[in-house]
Design a protein around this motif. Structure first.
Motif, PDB file in Angstrom:
ATOM      1  N   GLU A  52       0.867  -1.177   0.000  1.00 49.77           N
ATOM      2  CA  GLU A  52       0.000   0.000   0.000  1.00 49.77           C
ATOM      3  C   GLU A  52       0.906   1.229   0.000  1.00 49.77           C
ATOM      4  N   HIS A  53       0.444   2.298  -0.622  1.00 47.29           N
ATOM      5  CA  HIS A  53       1.290   3.494  -0.713  1.00 47.29           C
ATOM      6  C   HIS A  53       1.540   4.152   0.642  1.00 47.29           C
ATOM      7  N   SER A  54       0.724   3.845   1.636  1.00 46.45           N
ATOM      8  CA  SER A  54       0.862   4.486   2.940  1.00 46.45           C
ATOM      9  C   SER A  54       1.806   3.743   3.883  1.00 46.45           C
ATOM     10  N   ILE A  55       2.377   2.642   3.433  1.00 46.55           N
ATOM     11  CA  ILE A  55       3.288   1.864   4.270  1.00 46.55           C
ATOM     12  C   ILE A  55       4.635   2.565   4.336  1.00 46.55           C
ATOM     13  N   GLY A  56       5.219   2.550   5.517  1.00 42.71           N
ATOM     14  CA  GLY A  56       6.512   3.193   5.712  1.00 42.71           C
ATOM     15  C   GLY A  56       7.649   2.403   5.089  1.00 42.71           C
ATOM     16  N   VAL A  57       8.708   3.119   4.769  1.00 41.28           N
ATOM     17  CA  VAL A  57       9.926   2.524   4.235  1.00 41.28           C
ATOM     18  C   VAL A  57      11.033   2.847   5.229  1.00 41.28           C
ATOM     19  N   MET A  58      11.838   1.854   5.564  1.00 36.76           N
ATOM     20  CA  MET A  58      12.938   2.089   6.496  1.00 36.76           C
ATOM     21  C   MET A  58      14.161   1.270   6.109  1.00 36.76           C
ATOM     22  N   SER A  59      15.261   1.638   6.692  1.00 41.43           N
ATOM     23  CA  SER A  59      16.526   0.959   6.413  1.00 41.43           C
ATOM     24  C   SER A  59      16.662  -0.310   7.249  1.00 41.43           C
ATOM     25  N   ARG A  60      17.533  -1.186   6.800  1.00 45.83           N
ATOM     26  CA  ARG A  60      17.845  -2.413   7.537  1.00 45.83           C
ATOM     27  C   ARG A  60      18.307  -2.073   8.961  1.00 45.83           C
ATOM     28  N   THR A  61      19.163  -1.071   9.094  1.00 41.75           N
ATOM     29  CA  THR A  61      19.701  -0.708  10.403  1.00 41.75           C
ATOM     30  C   THR A  61      18.598  -0.260  11.355  1.00 41.75           C
ATOM     31  N   VAL A  62      17.698   0.578  10.884  1.00 38.84           N
ATOM     32  CA  VAL A  62      16.609   1.053  11.738  1.00 38.84           C
ATOM     33  C   VAL A  62      15.706  -0.109  12.140  1.00 38.84           C
ATOM     34  N   ALA A  63      15.403  -0.996  11.186  1.00 35.03           N
ATOM     35  CA  ALA A  63      14.564  -2.166  11.492  1.00 35.03           C
ATOM     36  C   ALA A  63      15.233  -3.035  12.547  1.00 35.03           C
ATOM     37  N   ALA A  64      16.524  -3.268  12.410  1.00 31.76           N
ATOM     38  CA  ALA A  64      17.249  -4.080  13.384  1.00 31.76           C
ATOM     39  C   ALA A  64      17.234  -3.417  14.763  1.00 31.76           C
ATOM     40  N   GLU A  65      17.371  -2.105  14.800  1.00 33.26           N
ATOM     41  CA  GLU A  65      17.321  -1.381  16.074  1.00 33.26           C
ATOM     42  C   GLU A  65      15.953  -1.538  16.733  1.00 33.26           C
ATOM     43  N   LYS A  66      14.886  -1.494  15.923  1.00 33.12           N
ATOM     44  CA  LYS A  66      13.539  -1.673  16.469  1.00 33.12           C
ATOM     45  C   LYS A  66      13.351  -3.066  17.055  1.00 33.12           C
ATOM     46  N   LEU A  67      14.124  -4.013  16.564  1.00 35.73           N
ATOM     47  CA  LEU A  67      14.050  -5.384  17.064  1.00 35.73           C
ATOM     48  C   LEU A  67      15.073  -5.655  18.168  1.00 35.73           C
ATOM     49  N   GLY A  68      15.691  -4.605  18.648  1.00 32.94           N
ATOM     50  CA  GLY A  68      16.647  -4.774  19.737  1.00 32.94           C
ATOM     51  C   GLY A  68      18.061  -5.042  19.287  1.00 32.94           C
ATOM     52  N   GLY A  69      18.319  -4.948  17.989  1.00 28.15           N
ATOM     53  CA  GLY A  69      19.674  -5.110  17.473  1.00 28.15           C
ATOM     54  C   GLY A  69      20.163  -6.538  17.383  1.00 28.15           C
TER      55      GLY A  69
END
Length: 163
Positions: free
Chosen positions: A92-109
């Protein structure tokens, strides 16, 4: 008003002017007819008046855009995902896009550096309940710079500190 282009690495949160008008009506009580003919910069300035002090830092990243710019950004996102992540279903066009690093940080690294992006997206969704498109860091930086150049070339409202 002369405006500097948005920096390539500036992480914007773009909102459609109509959505901001509805927020002002629902959250502050300003009727739509009072904002419907406002340009995007005065609309941004008005919105800023009602932001809680603890939210002001996040507000610096808010960019108010028009419908045409929103369509151009949607097309950019969809073409970027199709080019860089052809294995992924069209989001969907409203879904966010993020980097691998940011995603990993959100998962606790605690994510292997070579984890496939599809698996990283699944883990992030399981942890947050929010669907995101994840790009490799360099691709995400390129996408963000393209977004900011597109927004900079179009009418928009933004923090005056950026000028």
């Amino acid at each position: 008003m002369t405006r500097k282009p948005l920096p390539d690495d500036f992480n914007v949160q773009a909102f459609n002017a109509g959505d901001i008008m509805v927020m002002l009506e629902q959250q502050v009580g300003i009727p739509l007819h009072a904002t419907i003919h406002m340009d995007m910069q005065p609309l941004h300035d008005l919105m800023r008046l009602f932001v809680a002090p603890e939210d002001r830092a996040c507000f610096e990243y808010l960019i108010i855009i028009d419908d045409e710019t929103a369509e151009l950004l949607k097309d950019l996102m969809l073409s970027t995902v199709a080019r860089l992540r052809p294995e992924r279903e069209t989001p969907e066009h409203s879904i966010g896009v993020m980097s691998r690093t940011v995603a990993a940080e959100k998962l606790g690294g605690s994510v292997p550096a070579d984890l496939p992006l599809v698996e990283l997206e699944a883990r992030l969704f399981n942890a947050t309940g929010v669907e995101e498109v994840i790009l490799e860091d360099a691709d995400d930086a390129e996408y963000g710079a393209a977004m900011n150049r597109l927004i900079s070339s179009r009418p928009h409202g933004r923090s005056r500190e950026l000028d």
